[in-house]
Design an enzyme around this catalytic site. Sequence first.
Site, PDB file in Angstrom:
ATOM      1  N   GLY A  59       6.514   5.037 -12.825  1.00  0.00           N
ATOM      2  CA  GLY A  59       7.382   3.936 -12.402  1.00  0.00           C
ATOM      3  C   GLY A  59       8.679   4.043 -13.192  1.00  0.00           C
ATOM      4  O   GLY A  59       8.650   4.151 -14.425  1.00  0.00           O
ATOM      5  N   ALA A  60       9.815   3.993 -12.476  1.00  0.00           N
ATOM      6  CA  ALA A  60      11.094   4.316 -13.112  1.00  0.00           C
ATOM      7  C   ALA A  60      11.399   3.503 -14.383  1.00  0.00           C
ATOM      8  O   ALA A  60      11.676   4.081 -15.444  1.00  0.00           O
ATOM      9  CB  ALA A  60      12.214   4.185 -12.081  1.00  0.00           C
ATOM     10  N   ARG A 101      10.395  14.313 -15.807  1.00  0.00           N
ATOM     11  CA  ARG A 101      10.367  14.089 -14.347  1.00  0.00           C
ATOM     12  C   ARG A 101      11.819  13.922 -13.912  1.00  0.00           C
ATOM     13  O   ARG A 101      12.586  13.232 -14.590  1.00  0.00           O
ATOM     14  CB  ARG A 101       9.546  12.844 -13.970  1.00  0.00           C
ATOM     15  CG  ARG A 101       8.050  13.034 -14.172  1.00  0.00           C
ATOM     16  CD  ARG A 101       7.262  11.862 -13.601  1.00  0.00           C
ATOM     17  NE  ARG A 101       7.159  11.932 -12.153  1.00  0.00           N
ATOM     18  CZ  ARG A 101       6.752  10.899 -11.380  1.00  0.00           C
ATOM     19  NH1 ARG A 101       6.446   9.752 -11.931  1.00  0.00           N
ATOM     20  NH2 ARG A 101       6.658  11.045 -10.079  1.00  0.00           N
ATOM     21  N   GLN A 207      -0.924   5.175  -5.243  1.00  0.00           N
ATOM     22  CA  GLN A 207      -0.462   4.131  -6.174  1.00  0.00           C
ATOM     23  C   GLN A 207      -0.543   2.738  -5.541  1.00  0.00           C
ATOM     24  O   GLN A 207      -0.724   1.748  -6.245  1.00  0.00           O
ATOM     25  CB  GLN A 207       0.992   4.393  -6.613  1.00  0.00           C
ATOM     26  CG  GLN A 207       1.178   5.578  -7.542  1.00  0.00           C
ATOM     27  CD  GLN A 207       1.553   6.827  -6.786  1.00  0.00           C
ATOM     28  OE1 GLN A 207       1.127   7.028  -5.646  1.00  0.00           O
ATOM     29  NE2 GLN A 207       2.346   7.683  -7.390  1.00  0.00           N
ATOM     30  N   ASP A 248      13.659   4.576  -7.502  1.00  0.00           N
ATOM     31  CA  ASP A 248      13.681   5.488  -8.651  1.00  0.00           C
ATOM     32  C   ASP A 248      15.095   5.928  -9.000  1.00  0.00           C
ATOM     33  O   ASP A 248      15.387   6.313 -10.132  1.00  0.00           O
ATOM     34  CB  ASP A 248      12.800   6.702  -8.367  1.00  0.00           C
ATOM     35  CG  ASP A 248      11.340   6.291  -8.343  1.00  0.00           C
ATOM     36  OD1 ASP A 248      10.896   5.763  -7.310  1.00  0.00           O
ATOM     37  OD2 ASP A 248      10.658   6.438  -9.382  1.00  0.00           O
ATOM     38  N   ASN A 258      12.897   6.488  -3.349  1.00  0.00           N
ATOM     39  CA  ASN A 258      11.670   5.795  -3.756  1.00  0.00           C
ATOM     40  C   ASN A 258      10.499   6.679  -3.330  1.00  0.00           C
ATOM     41  O   ASN A 258      10.677   7.730  -2.707  1.00  0.00           O
ATOM     42  CB  ASN A 258      11.596   4.407  -3.113  1.00  0.00           C
ATOM     43  CG  ASN A 258      10.527   3.538  -3.748  1.00  0.00           C
ATOM     44  OD1 ASN A 258      10.470   3.421  -4.973  1.00  0.00           O
ATOM     45  ND2 ASN A 258       9.660   2.940  -2.955  1.00  0.00           N
TER      46      ASN A 258
HETATM   47  O1  MRU Z   1       5.693   8.707  -8.841  1.00  0.00           O
HETATM   48  P1  MRU Z   1       5.745   7.293  -9.358  1.00  0.00           P
HETATM   49  O2  MRU Z   1       4.438   6.594  -9.223  1.00  0.00           O
HETATM   50  O3  MRU Z   1       6.349   7.207 -10.725  1.00  0.00           O
HETATM   51  O4  MRU Z   1       6.763   6.591  -8.361  1.00  0.00           O
HETATM   52  C1  MRU Z   1       7.159   5.291  -8.573  1.00  0.00           C
HETATM   53  C2  MRU Z   1       7.777   4.706  -7.389  1.00  0.00           C
HETATM   54  O5  MRU Z   1       8.331   5.342  -6.537  1.00  0.00           O
HETATM   55  C3  MRU Z   1       7.705   3.224  -7.311  1.00  0.00           C
HETATM   56  O6  MRU Z   1       7.234   2.819  -6.100  1.00  0.00           O
HETATM   57  C4  MRU Z   1       9.000   2.622  -7.484  1.00  0.00           C
HETATM   58  O7  MRU Z   1       9.416   1.792  -6.559  1.00  0.00           O
HETATM   59  C5  MRU Z   1       9.929   2.890  -8.506  1.00  0.00           C
HETATM   60  S1  MRU Z   1       9.359   2.239 -10.005  1.00  0.00           S
HETATM   61  C6  MRU Z   1       9.482   0.542 -10.003  1.00  0.00           C
END
Ligand code: MRU
Length: 362
Positions: A59-60, A101, A207, A248, A258
């Site tokens: 999550g960002a 990442r 997720q 993200d 996202n």
């Molecule tokens: O790969 P992840 O689980 O880190 O991706 C996260 C996302 O894309 C979330 O849905 C998101 O909206 C960003 S974090 C609040």
Amino acid sequence: MTAYMEPNSPKVKLTPPFEWLHDHIQIIDQTCLPEELKLLKINDSESAVQAIKRLAIRGAPALGAFGALAVVVGLDEAKSANREDAEARLSELRVLIGDARPTAVNLRWAVDRVINFGLKSAGGVAEIRESILAEAHRVASEDMDACAAIGLFGAELLNGLEKIGTHCNAGRLATAGIGTALAPFYTRKKAGKPISAFAAETRPLLQGARLTAWELQEAGINVTVVPDGAMASIILSNHLDAFIVGADRIASNGDSANKIGTVSHALAAKEAGIPFYVAAPTSTIDFSIETGTEIEIEQRSPTEVHAVNGQRSTPPGVSALNPAFDVTPSRLITAIITEVGVLLPPYKDSITDAIKLAGKQK
Ligand code: MRU
């Protein structure tokens, strides 16, 4: 500092997704949820980077705050003898942690922020370390405040709307606070307003099914899991009142990256005429890029696509593609909910104003 999140918890104290405990970071290993609430101790840079890469922490905004704390862990590990050695170590950590990442801009932003801040401090290794740790705590507590503000702005926008779709997990597990896309759910629930979530399961790592369903259920919010492929038809049959996702990375024109699958929901929402909201703190805006075409999309291992719950689901020898994110064009986004307000098109203007307001001119 102990826990960051949780002003809305209806129950006992919830375990935060990450926490600084004296000399190390403790995280929930999100790969084990919902079966097991497993806690991991992160006390070296390698375990921090691995936790990021395998999505134990994700999550960002959470990646940003965790990455900032991981710089301290990585600096401690090196036991630098003097300032020069510490500076060399920080240059290594800038790359090692900052690039773990590529898509979520918060990680790069927070790692650069704390290292640049630490390097400004006069003095030796201990002073640099102390200022990096203090700045990392500020990154986390600012995010906690941003989540609360997004919750209030989003809750207002959702007045009169009850059945809300979401994708992936942009909740408390993805941030230092009550989440971004899920913050309005918590805020409305706390205010006694009706709200129910329809969470897309979010292949390949689920997720939505594993994390969003777990944390909303834990908070007493009604949640229904929907297969990714079923969401468009559910939207088009007028079953949902609005859709809200996190981000993200957001480009200057509002194009928003996202979790993969998001753009399909945005297209369906446009067709159905329901609002499609993106909720994110201004730390997710990458003002250095004009449009979403400049966003690097993380390509993850095909093995995540080949298996469901560890069981191979594709014939041996078949190939698979596994882009982790997609970009929703800004024309499909009704509004972007940030901690400084609700941004409306044209986003180039509203984003410029928001960045100024947040004092984050990059
Ligand atoms: O790969 P992840 O689980 O880190 O991706 C996260 C996302 O894309 C979330 O849905 C998101 O909206 C960003 S974090 C609040």
